[in-house]
Design a protein around this motif. Sequence first.
Motif, PDB file in Angstrom:
ATOM      1  N   ALA A   1      45.189  42.649  46.925  1.00 20.67           N
ATOM      2  CA  ALA A   1      43.952  42.948  47.914  1.00 20.67           C
ATOM      3  C   ALA A   1      43.327  41.577  48.510  1.00 20.67           C
ATOM      4  O   ALA A   1      42.918  41.521  49.767  1.00 20.67           O
ATOM      5  CB  ALA A   1      43.051  43.668  47.148  1.00 20.67           C
ATOM      6  N   ALA A   2      43.340  40.587  47.925  1.00 18.94           N
ATOM      7  CA  ALA A   2      42.903  39.289  48.462  1.00 18.94           C
ATOM      8  C   ALA A   2      43.555  38.684  49.571  1.00 18.94           C
ATOM      9  O   ALA A   2      43.036  38.501  50.524  1.00 18.94           O
ATOM     10  CB  ALA A   2      42.792  38.181  47.404  1.00 18.94           C
ATOM     11  N   LEU A   3      44.940  38.948  49.439  1.00 15.70           N
ATOM     12  CA  LEU A   3      45.828  38.291  50.672  1.00 15.70           C
ATOM     13  C   LEU A   3      45.531  39.329  51.609  1.00 15.70           C
ATOM     14  O   LEU A   3      45.667  38.749  52.791  1.00 15.70           O
ATOM     15  CB  LEU A   3      47.333  38.598  50.081  1.00 15.70           C
ATOM     16  N   ALA A   4      45.417  40.708  51.614  1.00 15.08           N
ATOM     17  CA  ALA A   4      45.486  41.519  52.751  1.00 15.08           C
ATOM     18  C   ALA A   4      44.095  41.362  53.292  1.00 15.08           C
ATOM     19  O   ALA A   4      43.730  41.357  54.464  1.00 15.08           O
ATOM     20  CB  ALA A   4      45.543  42.981  52.088  1.00 15.08           C
TER      21      ALA A   4
ATOM     22  N   VAL B   1      33.529  34.419  55.623  1.00 17.05           N
ATOM     23  CA  VAL B   1      33.568  36.004  55.606  1.00 17.05           C
ATOM     24  C   VAL B   1      34.723  36.168  55.096  1.00 17.05           C
ATOM     25  O   VAL B   1      35.113  37.227  54.068  1.00 17.05           O
ATOM     26  CB  VAL B   1      33.546  36.627  57.076  1.00 17.05           C
ATOM     27  N   GLY B   2      36.081  35.491  55.576  1.00 18.70           N
ATOM     28  CA  GLY B   2      37.358  36.032  55.094  1.00 18.70           C
ATOM     29  C   GLY B   2      37.749  35.702  53.432  1.00 18.70           C
ATOM     30  O   GLY B   2      38.090  36.375  52.703  1.00 18.70           O
ATOM     31  N   LEU B   3      37.165  34.306  53.119  1.00 19.91           N
ATOM     32  CA  LEU B   3      37.004  33.903  51.821  1.00 19.91           C
ATOM     33  C   LEU B   3      36.335  35.008  50.895  1.00 19.91           C
ATOM     34  O   LEU B   3      36.626  35.489  49.725  1.00 19.91           O
ATOM     35  CB  LEU B   3      36.417  32.670  51.586  1.00 19.91           C
ATOM     36  N   GLY B   4      35.211  35.573  51.517  1.00 23.88           N
ATOM     37  CA  GLY B   4      34.471  36.471  50.813  1.00 23.88           C
ATOM     38  C   GLY B   4      34.991  37.691  50.580  1.00 23.88           C
ATOM     39  O   GLY B   4      34.962  38.400  49.361  1.00 23.88           O
ATOM     40  N   ALA B   5      35.747  38.293  51.626  1.00 26.91           N
ATOM     41  CA  ALA B   5      36.270  39.495  51.569  1.00 26.91           C
ATOM     42  C   ALA B   5      37.481  39.108  50.492  1.00 26.91           C
ATOM     43  O   ALA B   5      37.811  40.316  49.612  1.00 26.91           O
ATOM     44  CB  ALA B   5      36.914  39.787  52.868  1.00 26.91           C
ATOM     45  N   ALA B   6      38.110  38.198  50.314  1.00 28.40           N
ATOM     46  CA  ALA B   6      39.298  38.024  49.423  1.00 28.40           C
ATOM     47  C   ALA B   6      38.998  37.994  48.012  1.00 28.40           C
ATOM     48  O   ALA B   6      39.349  38.715  47.328  1.00 28.40           O
ATOM     49  CB  ALA B   6      39.972  36.642  49.777  1.00 28.40           C
ATOM     50  N   ASN B   7      37.736  37.455  47.790  1.00 28.49           N
ATOM     51  CA  ASN B   7      37.070  37.454  46.453  1.00 28.49           C
ATOM     52  C   ASN B   7      36.493  38.875  46.095  1.00 28.49           C
ATOM     53  O   ASN B   7      36.613  39.331  45.112  1.00 28.49           O
ATOM     54  CB  ASN B   7      36.004  36.547  46.348  1.00 28.49           C
ATOM     55  N   LEU B   8      35.997  39.624  47.018  1.00 31.46           N
ATOM     56  CA  LEU B   8      35.595  40.876  46.704  1.00 31.46           C
ATOM     57  C   LEU B   8      36.822  41.708  46.339  1.00 31.46           C
ATOM     58  O   LEU B   8      36.623  42.678  45.476  1.00 31.46           O
ATOM     59  CB  LEU B   8      34.840  41.621  48.051  1.00 31.46           C
ATOM     60  N   GLY B   9      37.934  41.613  47.077  1.00 28.93           N
ATOM     61  CA  GLY B   9      39.077  42.282  46.782  1.00 28.93           C
ATOM     62  C   GLY B   9      39.479  42.083  45.388  1.00 28.93           C
ATOM     63  O   GLY B   9      40.087  42.914  44.615  1.00 28.93           O
ATOM     64  N   GLY B  10      39.572  40.523  45.382  1.00 34.75           N
ATOM     65  CA  GLY B  10      40.023  40.275  43.733  1.00 34.75           C
ATOM     66  C   GLY B  10      39.043  40.620  42.403  1.00 34.75           C
ATOM     67  O   GLY B  10      39.656  41.344  41.475  1.00 34.75           O
ATOM     68  N   GLY B  11      37.964  40.838  42.678  1.00 36.11           N
ATOM     69  CA  GLY B  11      36.862  41.325  41.951  1.00 36.11           C
ATOM     70  C   GLY B  11      37.122  43.015  41.566  1.00 36.11           C
ATOM     71  O   GLY B  11      36.931  43.380  40.480  1.00 36.11           O
ATOM     72  N   LEU B  12      37.265  43.628  42.742  1.00 31.79           N
ATOM     73  CA  LEU B  12      37.259  44.919  42.280  1.00 31.79           C
ATOM     74  C   LEU B  12      38.686  45.527  41.815  1.00 31.79           C
ATOM     75  O   LEU B  12      38.558  46.610  41.224  1.00 31.79           O
ATOM     76  CB  LEU B  12      37.543  45.724  43.995  1.00 31.79           C
ATOM     77  N   PHE B  13      39.430  44.707  41.664  1.00 29.45           N
ATOM     78  CA  PHE B  13      40.888  45.071  40.904  1.00 29.45           C
ATOM     79  C   PHE B  13      40.756  44.252  39.747  1.00 29.45           C
ATOM     80  O   PHE B  13      41.968  43.697  39.398  1.00 29.45           O
ATOM     81  CB  PHE B  13      41.977  44.806  41.791  1.00 29.45           C
ATOM     82  N   ARG B  14      39.891  44.245  38.841  1.00 31.65           N
ATOM     83  CA  ARG B  14      39.858  43.438  37.670  1.00 31.65           C
ATOM     84  C   ARG B  14      40.420  42.082  37.595  1.00 31.65           C
ATOM     85  O   ARG B  14      41.230  41.672  36.668  1.00 31.65           O
ATOM     86  CB  ARG B  14      40.265  44.458  36.584  1.00 31.65           C
ATOM     87  N   GLY B  15      40.400  41.067  38.763  1.00 31.69           N
ATOM     88  CA  GLY B  15      40.670  39.903  38.680  1.00 31.69           C
ATOM     89  C   GLY B  15      39.986  38.929  38.704  1.00 31.69           C
ATOM     90  O   GLY B  15      38.814  38.817  37.984  1.00 31.69           O
TER      91      GLY B  15
END
Length: 641
Positions: free
Chosen positions: A70-73, A301-315
């Motif tokens: 998710a973070a990469l995408a 914004v890109g870094l924020g999106a990557a971290n939001l994705g990582g957090g949503l998937f228990r990362g």
Amino acid sequence: MGEDPRPSAGASWLARVSPFLASLRGYDRSRLKKDLVGALTVTALHIPEGMAYAQLAGLPPQAALYSTPAALALYALFGSSRQLIIAVSASVSVLSAATVGAMAQQGSPRFVALTAALALMAGAVAALAGVLKLGRVAQFFSASVLSGFVFGLALIIAIKQVPKLLGIEGAKGGFFERLGFILSHLGQTHALTLAVGAASIAALLLLARVSRRIPAALAVLVVGIAVSSWLHLDAKGVAIVGHIPAGLVPPQVPDVGFGDLMKLLPGACGIALVAFAEAIGPARMFAAKHGYEVDPNRELVGLGAANLGGGLFRGFGMGCSLSKSAANDQAGSTTQVSSLVTAGLTLLVALFLTGLFRALPEATLGAIVVVAILGMMDVKEMVRLARMRRADFVGAAVALVGVLAFDVLPGLLIAVGLSLFLTVYRASRPRLSELGRVPGTLDLAATHRESSAITLPGLHVFRPEEGLFFANATSLRDEVLSRVRDAKVPVREVLLDLELTDDLDVPGADMLAGLHEDLSNRGITLSLARVHAPAQRLLERTGVLAKVGREHVHPHVRAGVEAWMVRHESQAWQEWRLIQDGLYLVRSRVDEAGAALHGEERYRQEELLVRLDDADTRMQELLRHLPHPPADDEGPSGSRH
């Protein structure tokens, strides 16, 4: 009629929201081939490093397989760099473990939930900073101070891997506590574990030297698994990763309270700051290399999106991987398609290939981490700072020691605080240049840079070498008054050049009002030059313009000097020499224009030249009766005709 090549309004809006779409213009098979090669290279590096960095963050290895796709995408869609890889980061992983470790026991469900919440908060902080266009804040953090912080962070990461390499258990606490524990328990070293760790490090270094195209980390991981399975190293006391569950976890918001979120907030801000600081430099480097622009706010914004994705998937928190970004660029990748393909390949590993990693020795994972962070220990940079400028080296050293002595988060606060202190301290120092005229011209230059620059007796022209604002206002006023007091010739007017002050604040305007009063009490006039429109509007609103007088505000410095000469009878050779140089420059321009003139115009031009020569002759006669200047100040005026 042909098609309009310009993008439609809708397409332009989408390109602004997602720079990835703009990078796909003209995308063809050759670019796809390069991006696929880049994706395979990054995946080969990412799988072993991701599993290792997950353990740095205090999570099981599979956490990286869950969260990084998710973070990469998401970074691929919203970031502005076309080569940067935003996935796992050693520095961010350690910051995450340090933040959450103070609130929960590592390995517990609460630790996992808080880690995911921290990643979400870090993502929200970074994304909000990008939306508010705070990307320029990066320039206020000293690169030398951050170098010291990263060096110290690398030492902390390394010291946490040493027990894995030695087969020692029980090391806890900060850097020095862990170091003391390791030194006092060297006798408990497990020989076979040490052999596995040492062999892994040696193989990683050797493969990196043989060829950069070989994914050293993946090769060592595969060999480590094979040797461990063949020799049954786990039965001989070598710790292995063990069972890794296959599959994926659904996205979910961590179940944590508001009080926990407030405790996580400082760490979230720290992760956002460190992730941005380590990403913006490589992003700009790649952009310059390939001829496009990166937007610091879009990077946030890109870094924020990557971290939001990582957090949503228990990362856990995500950041820039310089090694994978460099490998991606060397593979020829031209767009973030490589990140999207890497995300897909990581999903395939998580779904079907986790069983292959069961026999992986922990010592091999530790070796991968140690070798990966060697580049963070930039000894050459520290030596360069020591040679070039002691203050920069001291700043880096303080940040390094702060991280080691007080742990990661306090060390980060020390680094940030030190950067801000250095910024304000340097801005508050009164760097004031006195301007003088370059002989033979009407150009003005700082006297400390141009030794032949001529000043006019009674007139001091000063230029602050930074914008005038609250931090330096008092220092600049004191410096002006000090120079006026120390002047050898009595000062009658001070002309202040405000070219570098784009946006004056109220304390700065109040200082000008106070300076005007101080100088007036000494019988000295204050004049201003090159006052920008926003600053002039503030001077009007605060009443400073009325005090100084509009007649003492000039569009440029030369106009201020001319106004001074009109108001005062010229008696000094410097002023008459200025007039003579002005006449000479006018004569030169008239002479140059004569080649294109004919008839009556040519006659008038020659008549004007005679008058200018006559004026110059009278000027030289006048100069002979004035006190003669030193030979060094004669300039080119004395021998022109």
